[in-house]
Motif scaffolding. Structure first.
Motif, PDB file in Angstrom:
ATOM      1  N   PHE A 161       0.890  -1.325  -0.026  1.00  0.00           N
ATOM      2  CA  PHE A 161       0.032   0.105  -0.064  1.00  0.00           C
ATOM      3  C   PHE A 161       0.826   1.306  -0.185  1.00  0.00           C
ATOM      4  O   PHE A 161       0.748   2.011  -0.823  1.00  0.00           O
ATOM      5  N   ALA A 162       1.712   1.338   0.972  1.00  0.00           N
ATOM      6  CA  ALA A 162       2.617   2.424   1.041  1.00  0.00           C
ATOM      7  C   ALA A 162       3.565   2.689  -0.227  1.00  0.00           C
ATOM      8  O   ALA A 162       3.674   3.764  -0.756  1.00  0.00           O
ATOM      9  N   ASP A 167       4.446   5.889  -5.181  1.00  0.00           N
ATOM     10  CA  ASP A 167       4.822   5.725  -6.680  1.00  0.00           C
ATOM     11  C   ASP A 167       3.588   6.870  -7.320  1.00  0.00           C
ATOM     12  O   ASP A 167       4.029   7.351  -8.419  1.00  0.00           O
ATOM     13  N   LEU A 168       2.320   6.795  -6.876  1.00  0.00           N
ATOM     14  CA  LEU A 168       1.111   7.624  -7.549  1.00  0.00           C
ATOM     15  C   LEU A 168       1.583   9.264  -7.164  1.00  0.00           C
ATOM     16  O   LEU A 168       1.231   9.844  -7.954  1.00  0.00           O
ATOM     17  N   THR A 169       2.159   9.261  -5.938  1.00  0.00           N
ATOM     18  CA  THR A 169       2.667  10.983  -5.509  1.00  0.00           C
ATOM     19  C   THR A 169       4.024  11.230  -6.098  1.00  0.00           C
ATOM     20  O   THR A 169       4.548  12.294  -5.809  1.00  0.00           O
ATOM     21  N   GLY A 170       4.607  10.359  -6.994  1.00  0.00           N
ATOM     22  CA  GLY A 170       5.833  10.819  -7.469  1.00  0.00           C
ATOM     23  C   GLY A 170       7.234  10.410  -7.013  1.00  0.00           C
ATOM     24  O   GLY A 170       8.025  11.005  -7.269  1.00  0.00           O
ATOM     25  N   THR A 171       7.141   9.724  -5.761  1.00  0.00           N
ATOM     26  CA  THR A 171       8.398   9.422  -5.075  1.00  0.00           C
ATOM     27  C   THR A 171       8.836   8.248  -5.550  1.00  0.00           C
ATOM     28  O   THR A 171       8.367   7.159  -5.674  1.00  0.00           O
ATOM     29  N   ARG A 238      -0.174   5.693   7.088  1.00  0.00           N
ATOM     30  CA  ARG A 238       0.789   6.152   8.214  1.00  0.00           C
ATOM     31  C   ARG A 238       2.126   5.821   7.804  1.00  0.00           C
ATOM     32  O   ARG A 238       2.892   6.736   8.019  1.00  0.00           O
ATOM     33  N   VAL A 239       2.314   4.596   7.125  1.00  0.00           N
ATOM     34  CA  VAL A 239       3.580   4.310   6.742  1.00  0.00           C
ATOM     35  C   VAL A 239       4.098   5.169   5.581  1.00  0.00           C
ATOM     36  O   VAL A 239       5.184   5.799   5.346  1.00  0.00           O
ATOM     37  N   TYR A 240       3.026   5.416   4.778  1.00  0.00           N
ATOM     38  CA  TYR A 240       3.278   6.197   3.474  1.00  0.00           C
ATOM     39  C   TYR A 240       3.474   7.927   3.869  1.00  0.00           C
ATOM     40  O   TYR A 240       4.758   8.297   3.458  1.00  0.00           O
TER      41      TYR A 240
END
Length: 522
Positions: A161-162, A167-171, A238-240
């Motif tokens: 999940f994290a 990946d979706l937010t560009g990191t 939370r981990v994200y």
């Protein structure tokens, strides 16, 4: 006309009906606590020392409070002791006995707690059990420590999940089992990051909240489902956010005390929002009319259930005490085998530290391949006779690696071929071992039957004990570093080693002909 339940001849209404049934149930509960006191203390110890289950101290008083609120509905009809309750008590005493015989806490804890609804059925009958279904079910589900098996799957869900959110937010991110690599650091989704504490505690609170706030079963089911799904999503978020904060503002904001404070604040906010959302959809409470308590006593034939139940409660611990005489553990001299094509046995390396306490004998050694010099570590521990306290193959204290030095990246099963052509499914653990990764292959043997499953191993031991047998049991574990060649090359190395490991022809177990023991048997 339906005949009314008969009164006991010569018995006044003051001591008939529910007064008599209440006394019988109270005596049974006191006898239960007295006879199974060691199991009670074991359960309390888990609640106190395992942070996952500290919430469980609230479960018995909450269940008792709800049952007390339902007392008028229970007493509206006369008690009808049920013979099915006798069967339930007998079955649970047997479960406890097997758990005690094999020194397994979970079946003992479950049997202890489940005996309370069984006693309700035996002493009061089906209708009382139905009225008290929620408090009794709530007690059984959340007072028993059963969530340890959820840690690994929740770790995997959280890690995926994290990584997907990053990946979706560009990191930029790379997932290696449960290890998450970002430009700032390498993050490990450890056991404490699985969210199992919040998951179980939120489930317990969600079930109670749904029962108190909703009258329709559809609403209750939906809210309980949300109470199960929301903690998983919340832990992933939370981990994200922790990784995102560390990558954006610095690691010191995402670790240490700041990490703990953020985690508790985040979980607290999620819990408040969940309960607040349920509040807006609550149902109006239904006022239950207070019905007069019945003073009728149960039929004479049904009264025989009560003494039978008391005898069954005492029988389990009495039989267990007679069979639990201390048996000395023989000390076996286990020698690491000679493996063709490999130099050794050599002194074991320090990079891998399995620990199996109470074994009759164990061997740990390293082997070097004659062709390329690659190293494989071997560990073998032997247990004799039936499992007993201090001499048990499968127990919480026994580990295939040191959790203070390594973390599990992933787990799987691998089918391997022995030198005699036999196939064994070994369990594979991929560990993060400091700067390097390590593969550990393992399997357990009970007599000549081998499996990677700890649960199946316990069942095989239970079957032998119930048949009066005492087959030796053992654990085999191999380990090698992954290195630059990658995981596949490490697996090929382990397969080559297992393919050359000697087989004891007398019991058909690997590696014991040179060791001088056969799967734990001298």
């Amino acid at each position: 006309m339906t005949p009314a339940p008969t009164r006991l001849a010569g018995m006044s209404p003051r001591v008939s009906g529910w007064t008599l049934a209440g006394v019988a149930f109270g005596v049974a509960v006191l006898l239960l606590l007295a006879c199974y006191w060691s199991t009670v203390m074991s359960l309390l110890w888990v609640w106190e020392h395992d942070g996952t289950y500290q919430y469980a101290f609230l479960i018995p008083p909450l269940s008792l409070w709800i049952a007390f609120e339902l007392r008028h509905e229970v007493r509206a009809l006369p008690p009808t002791p049920s013979a099915w309750g006798v069967l339930a008590v007998a079955g649970l005493v047997f479960v406890w006995y097997v758990g005690h015989l094999l020194d397994i806490n979970l079946p003992q804890h479950f049997a202890l707690v489940a005996l309370f609804p069984a006693l309700v059925l035996a002493c009061w009958g089906w209708r009382a059990l139905w009225v008290l279904a929620f408090p009794l079910g709530y007690l059984v589900v959340f007072a028993v420590p059963w969530g340890d098996g959820l840690v690994g799957p929740l770790q995997d869900i959280t890690a995926h999940f994290a990584v997907r959110a990053l990946d979706l937010t560009g990191t930029p991110v790379l997932l290696n089992g449960r290890e998450i690599t970002t430009p700032a650091a390498v993050w490990m989704v450890a056991d404490a990051c699985s969210g199992v504490k919040f998951f179980i505690a939120c489930g317990a609170l969600g079930c109670l909240y749904a029962y108190l706030m909703f009258q329709r079963w559809r609403k209750r089911v939906v809210f309980v489902a949300l109470a199960a799904v929301v903690p998983i999503i919340a832990n992933g978020l939370r981990v994200y956010f922790t990784i995102l904060i560390g990558d954006t503002w610095g690691l010191h904001y995402a670790t240490g005390l700041d990490h703990l404070i953020f985690g508790w604040q985040f979980f607290g906010t999620v819990l408040v929002l969940l309960l607040l959302g349920g509040w807006f959809f609550r149902d109006r409470p239904v006022r239950r009319e207070r019905q007069p308590a019945s003073t009728l006593a149960p039929a004479r034939a049904r009264l025989a259930v009560w003494p039978v139940v008391l005898v069954l409660l005492v029988a389990g611990p009495v039989i267990a005490s007679q069979l639990s005489s201390a048996v000395p553990v023989p000390q076996l001299h286990v020698v690491a085998p000679t493996v063709p094509g490999w130099s050794g046995p050599l002194a074991a390396t320090d990079g891998w530290r399995p620990a199996f306490t109470g074994a009759a004998g164990e061997a740990k050694a390293a082997y070097r391949a004659d062709g390329n010099g690659e190293l494989v570590d071997l560990f073998h521990a032997v247990y004799t006779g039936k499992p007993r306290r201090g001499h048990t193959l499968i127990t919480f204290e026994n580990r295939l690696y040191d959790p203070a030095q390594s973390h599990v990246l992933s787990s799987a099963g691998r089918t391997v071929e022995m030198v005699d052509g036999r196939s064994v499914t070994a369990g594979e653990l991929r560990l993060s071992d400091g700067a390097d990764a390590r593969l550990v292959w393992h399997w357990y043997c009970v007599g000549s039957r081998c499996t990677r499953s700890a649960t199946l191993t316990k069942l095989l031991q239970a079957w032998d004990v119930l048949r009066g047998k005492s087959s030796p049991s053992s654990v085999w574990a191999l380990s090698t570093t992954v290195g630059h060649g990658g995981a596949e090359q490490a697996r090929a190395r382990l397969r080559a080693f297992i393919g050359a490991l000697p087989v004891n022809e007398s019991v058909d177990l690997p590696g014991t002909r040179d060791a001088g023991v056969a799967g734990g048997r001298p």
